[in-house]
Design a protein around this motif. Structure first.
Motif: not given
Ligand SMILES: Nc1ncnc2c1ncn2[C@@H]1O[C@H](COP(=O)(O)OP(=O)(O)OP(=O)(O)O)[C@@H](O)[C@H]1O
Length: 479
Positions: A97-103, A108-115, A130-135, A150-156
């Motif tokens: 569950n990469y989405i869970g890991i990234v979440n 912890k980092k106080g930021s929010s992931p955007k898919y 999908y791609k992940l945008e973070l900070d 697709a979101k899982q792959t992006a998170a990975r």
């Protein structure tokens, strides 16, 4: 005839096995012999970076078939050796569950992931991107048959990139507001372990019974951390080493899965996630961005031989049982090393910190990360030079640095272990104990700069056996 057909079946069977398990399969031609009309070929299978016994045939085809047969026999044997399961490279991207890991990381980092959906065109069965945008940073585009995939792959892909960042550790510790970065990385890794295990185990039937509760971090090495973990179903305790997969770690797993001995840390299972394989066994290995390798091992006591030595050194008056216990530890270590050498391996980093104790107190040799085969190419010196820990290197490797050894070596007994470096021993011990003449002779022989002048591990074990039957001069005085 029938035999040929059976061998043909071996190649087909092995191909099928490799495809099903998403393991890279390769046939290596090791050489050929004889004149053209009577040429024999030697080949071997390399499956998932593991070499299987070579086979000879009158043609490449025949050699290939026989090599496949050898590999299948080994695989079958290892399957039957439960619970000694060999490294199985599971294509578990979808199971982690990469989405869970990234979440969790973002939390912890106080930021929010955007898919962000990248493009969606064509008929409904076309893949999603999908791609992940973070900070304000965008990570690579992930593809999947469904939005979730697709979101899982992006998170990975993002998770892989995040770990590559040079400031990875400090980022994680900064966000926690703690100055002890280790403490935080440990709790964060524990959470990841839990997440990974939960998602992994709920979807992978082969490991459904292997759910673990991470309990505490036992320590960290250069490549990852070791956790005490409880297997939920049987409530059994294990040590689980989690490493970002590197060559050293694969070597450790490969070796541990080969070795089974009361004086060697027992290996149970391992698995990894490797993004090089998307069911494509021909994937370019340079493209592999491995994530985690998990190694499930027997849980040893938390104190190593280093701790044992330090404790003994701090005792006043000195423990009268020390000599007896030292000899027993040295004997067990020698027995373990004798076995390692018999199995054609060389440890190369034997030192008190890598000597553990099992729950019953038995010596357990661990950390096979620098192990090498004694039939590998290259001279012994080439293979051992610049490996290991300077204080415990073989004498010929440090001959110009003897001044380093005596004062730096931990006092007393520990050097009795040095013979373990492929028959090479370093020194010392002499300082603390009033050693008997025999002990001195043994140690001196183990300190010989010429490897061939040093005794075999089996001889050392036998000598130690004789020594432990004698009373030390110290004991005869105090008794
Ligand atoms: N099977 C085990 N049971 C209990 N503790 C273990 C086990 N294996 C390792 N440890 C402990 O976990 C810690 C980290 O071990 P690890 O093998 O990752 O690193 P290392 O040997 O210290 O360093 P490196 O891997 O960089 O050579 C060590 O303190 C070790 O004693």
């Amino acid at each position: 005839g029938a035999a040929d057909r059976a061998e043909m079946d071996s190649v087909a069977q092995l191909n099928e096995y490799a495809l099903k398990k998403h393991l890279p399969l390769d046939y290596k031609v090791l050489g050929h012999e004889g004149p053209a009309h009577r040429r024999t070929f030697t080949m071997r299978v390399v499956l998932n970076e593991r070499a299987y016994p070579e086979a000879v045939g009158n043609s490449k085809k025949e050699a290939k078939q026989r090599a496949a047969k050898n590999a299948l026999e080994c695989l079958l044997e290892s399957e039957q050796q439960a619970p000694m399961r060999r490294l199985s490279l599971k294509n578990s991207h979808a199971e982690i569950n990469y989405i869970g890991i990234v979440n969790h990381y973002c939390q912890k980092k106080g930021s929010s992931p955007k898919y962000i959906e990248v493009r969606r065109c064509g008929p409904p069965h076309d893949p999603f991107f999908y791609k992940l945008e973070l900070d304000d940073k965008e990570y690579p585009v992930g593809e999947g048959k469904t939005v979730k995939e697709a979101k899982q792959t992006a998170a990975r892909l993002a998770w892989n990139d995040l770990q590559e960042q040079s400031d990875w550790d400090s980022q994680v510790s900064d966000i926690s507001g703690q100055d002890a970065s280790n403490t935080h990385s440990h709790s964060s890794a524990l959470a990841s372990l839990d997440l990974i295990y939960s998602s992994y185990c709920t979807t992978h039937d082969a490991t459904t019974n292997d759910k673990f509760d991470p309990l505490e971090c036992l320590g960290s090495g250069g490549f990852g951390s070791v956790y005490k973990a409880r297997q939920r179903l049987l409530q059994k305790l294990y040590a689980v080493k989690i490493v970002t997969c590197q060559e050293k770690c694969l070597r450790e797993v490969g070796t541990l899965s080969d070795l089974q001995h009361p004086n060697i840390v027992r290996y149970y299972n391992s698995w990894m996630e490797d993004s090089a394989y998307e069911g494509d066994t021909s994937a370019d290995s340079s493209d592999s961005a491995a994530t985690f390798l998990y190694i499930q091992m027997e849980l040893c006591q938390s104190k190593t031989l280093t701790d044992w030595i330090n404790k003994k050194n701090s005792e006043s008056p000195p423990d009268s049982k020390r000599r007896e216990e030292s000899l027993s530890i040295a004997r067990q270590t020698a027995t373990g090393v004798e076995y390692i050498h018999r199995e054609k391996h060389i440890h190369r980093d034997l030192k008190p910190a890598n000597i553990l104790f099992g729950q019953d107190g038995a010596v357990k040799i661990g950390d096979f990360g620098l192990v090498t085969g004694d039939d590998d190419d290259g001279s012994l010196m080439d293979r051992t030079v610049s490996h290991g820990t300077p204080t415990y290197m073989a004498p010929e490797q440090v001959r110009r640095k003897h001044a380093l050894l005596t004062p730096v070596c931990p006092p007393c007994f520990t050097t009795l272990l040095h013979f373990l470096q492929t028959r090479e021993i370093v020194l010392d011990i002499i300082i603390t104990f009033l050693l008997s003449f025999l002990q001195k002779v043994l140690i001196e022989s183990m300190l010989c700069e010429r490897p061939e002048g040093r005794p075999e591990a089996s001889e050392v074990r036998a000598e130690l056996g004789k020594l432990s039957d004698r009373k030390s001069p110290l004991e005869s005085v105090t008794v």
